[in-house]
Scaffold this active site. Structure first.
Site, PDB file in Angstrom:
ATOM      1  N   TYR A   1      17.257  29.195   8.563  1.00 35.36           N
ATOM      2  CA  TYR A   1      16.054  29.921   8.982  1.00 35.36           C
ATOM      3  C   TYR A   1      15.929  29.949  10.500  1.00 35.36           C
ATOM      4  O   TYR A   1      16.158  28.948  11.181  1.00 35.36           O
ATOM      5  CB  TYR A   1      14.800  29.251   8.418  1.00 35.36           C
TER       6      TYR A   1
ATOM      7  N   LYS B   1       0.842  -1.206   0.000  1.00 35.95           N
ATOM      8  CA  LYS B   1       0.000   0.000   0.000  1.00 35.95           C
ATOM      9  C   LYS B   1       0.876   1.254   0.000  1.00 35.95           C
ATOM     10  O   LYS B   1       2.087   1.167   0.253  1.00 35.95           O
ATOM     11  CB  LYS B   1      -0.920  -0.022   1.221  1.00 35.95           C
TER      12      LYS B   1
HETATM   13  C1  LIG Z   1      -0.361  -1.866   6.749  1.00 32.36           C
HETATM   14  C2  LIG Z   1      -0.937  -3.149   7.168  1.00 32.36           C
HETATM   15  C3  LIG Z   1      -0.132  -4.267   7.360  1.00 32.36           C
HETATM   16  C4  LIG Z   1       1.377  -4.199   7.287  1.00 32.36           C
HETATM   17  O1  LIG Z   1       1.862  -3.603   8.465  1.00 32.36           O
HETATM   18  P1  LIG Z   1       3.447  -3.466   8.764  1.00 32.36           P
HETATM   19  O2  LIG Z   1       3.492  -2.924  10.136  1.00 32.36           O
HETATM   20  O3  LIG Z   1       3.954  -2.497   7.770  1.00 32.36           O
HETATM   21  O4  LIG Z   1       4.023  -4.806   8.598  1.00 32.36           O
HETATM   22  C5  LIG Z   1      -0.743  -5.471   7.638  1.00 32.36           C
HETATM   23  N1  LIG Z   1      -2.083  -5.555   7.753  1.00 32.36           N
HETATM   24  C6  LIG Z   1      -2.896  -4.494   7.597  1.00 32.36           C
HETATM   25  C7  LIG Z   1      -4.365  -4.660   7.741  1.00 32.36           C
HETATM   26  C8  LIG Z   1      -2.344  -3.255   7.320  1.00 32.36           C
HETATM   27  O5  LIG Z   1      -3.149  -2.203   7.184  1.00 32.36           O
END
Ligand SMILES: *Cc1c(COP(=O)(O)O)cnc(C)c1O
Length: 366
Positions: free
Chosen positions: A256, A35
């Site tokens: 800055y 994702k």
């Molecule tokens: C993002 C996500 C994962 C992966 O999580 P990590 O901590 O990056 O391993 C697994 N399951 C779901 C439902 C998620 O939203």
């Protein structure tokens, strides 16, 4: 020659980290989480590298899933948030996407769906995260409804998500796992509970399918163990170069807000990377940066296109010299994105996802 920020994605590191998933959770199937543009690493390059070696890919939204199909990726693709309209459900069926069902409306749409291809459905049970999912006491009924849907492959699969798996001895995780076991005791179907932290820290959470994200990209999901101790290799190296070295007098301030004042006459390096590239603006003075593969400290505020570094330990450094802000330098010296994240009051996930589109990406070890 480009002097701006570059990200190199090391596919050998990605494959190595997948082998760590296999070692840590032997015998499970792997749903690689890609994702958010594969945690900022580039959806298609990561998916193409993983698709040959995993049992499925998981994305948050349907547009990413459709991009994968368009790119010719045929492995199972799971929509972690499911579909948000009946039209999306129809699209998911057309493209053979797997879906999470976490909400009663999604059940209604499945029941009303016309005959056609059935899809794999993961019933999400909320065991304590309180984000998505059916309450445990409503899950058996939701499951029964899924069982009667012609559009759903039988039996439905069962999943939950752990809120505290990154804390190794959290009783919260035990309680979530107990609730899940209880809610699903009488139900047939494959199970999935573990993200990276669950997978590495909670063997009881392995189930039939694991869902690693961050560990595939080479970052530790735990605050108290480094990627190195977990034998994870950084996949992304974010780098740039020095574009100026200035000799600044004692008492003069840098950047800055004039927040950092030189304690002595000293060389100050200017690096062509800033929050416009995704380097965190809140990184504190002293945040490590690799100049010529050696650690120096950030000084002054991060600006949009530049950061400044303390070159007192490298008075010979000059414009054009290579700089790595996280990942691996040419000599193998590493600087973890988690360490930078800690200095900026955030987590590796956010920094990796936040690399911006003006950064030039390339791939190595294809
Ligand atoms: C993002 C996500 C994962 C992966 O999580 P990590 O901590 O990056 O391993 C697994 N399951 C779901 C439902 C998620 O939203």
């Amino acid at each position: 020659m480009t002097r701006g920020a570059r990200a190199v994605i090391d596919l050998a590191a990605l494959r190595h980290n997948l082998s760590r998933v296999r070692e840590a959770a032997p015998g499970t199937r792997v749903l690689a989480v890609v994702k958010a543009n594969a945690y900022g690493h580039g959806l298609l390059r990561v998916a193409a590298a993983l698709a040959v070696a995993v049992d499925g890919l998981a994305v948050a939204r349907i547009d990413a899933a459709l991009a994968l199909r368009q790119a010719g990726i045929t492995v199972p693709v799971l929509l972690l948030e499911g579909v948000s309209t009946p039209a999306q459900l129809a699209e998911a069926r057309t493209h053979g996407l797997d879906i999470v069902v976490h909400h009663p409306a999604q059940l209604d749409w499945l029941e009303a769906a016309p005959p056609g291809d059935a899809l794999a459905v993961w019933l999400k049970i909320d065991t304590g995260m309180h984000r998505l999912g059916f309450p445990p006491d409503a899950s058996a009924q939701a499951y029964r409804r899924l069982c009667t849907c012609a559009a759903v492959l039988s039996p439905p699969r069962l999943m939950t998500h752990l809120a505290c798996a990154d804390v190794r001895d959290a009783p919260y995780t035990d309680r979530q796992l107990e609730r899940f076991a209880e809610a699903t005791r009488a139900l047939a179907g494959e199970r999935s509970m573990a993200q990276s932290a669950g997978l590495l820290g909670w063997p009881a959470a392995h189930g039939g399918w694991v869902r690693p994200g961050i560990m595939l990209y080479g970052a530790s999901p735990f605050a108290d163990s480094s990627a190195e101790t977990l034998d994870l290799h950084p996949v992304m190296t974010l780098s740039s170069s020095l574009i100026a070295v200035n000799h600044v007098h004692k008492g003069e301030a840098i950047g800055y807000g004039a927040t950092w004042v030189c304690p002595e006459d000293m060389p100050v390096g200017v690096v062509a990377i800033g929050y416009g590239d995704g380097y965190p603006r809140h990184a504190l003075a002293g945040t490590p940066v690799l100049v010529n593969a050696q650690r120096v400290g950030l000084i002054g505020r991060v600006s949009m296109d530049m950061i400044c570094v303390d070159l007192r330990t490298q008075p010979e450094a000059c414009a054009g010299d290579p700089v790595v802000v996280w990942g691996e330098a040419a000599n193998g010296q590493r600087l973890s994105v988690e360490e930078v994240a800690r200095q900026a009051g955030t987590i590796a996930y956010e920094l990796l996802c936040g690399v911006t589109s003006r950064v030039a990406f390339s791939t190595r070890n294809e």
